[in-house]
Design a protein around this motif. Sequence first.
Motif: not given
Length: 107
Positions: A26-27, A30, A32, A34
């Motif tokens: 994950f980022d 954020s 988010t 990846l």
Amino acid sequence: MDKVTFAASADGGTFGKVPELKLSLFDLASGTPLVEFPMTATDETAFVSGELYRRAGEWKFRAVGQGYASGLAGLARDYGISVEDEPKPAAPAAAAPTAPGFVPPRP
């Protein structure tokens, strides 16, 4: 080379029993996702899922997905760690022979 290996071992089970076994990155900022790396396993009790390493001044990630049916000891040996074999359980004591006609005392 700088490297971080992501590994795990199971105590009392196998990774084949883990539903939807996967590694997700994950980022951090954020949250988010990846990338997701689905992994398959059967009777492995230790698993290397991935490696974070530095090359040419940049951090990179490599999915591995290597399982070890030999468990944590097998994984450790592959990474150059000396592991002693577990001690073998002691054999049960043999019953003492008795003379013919011997009757053990009552408690």
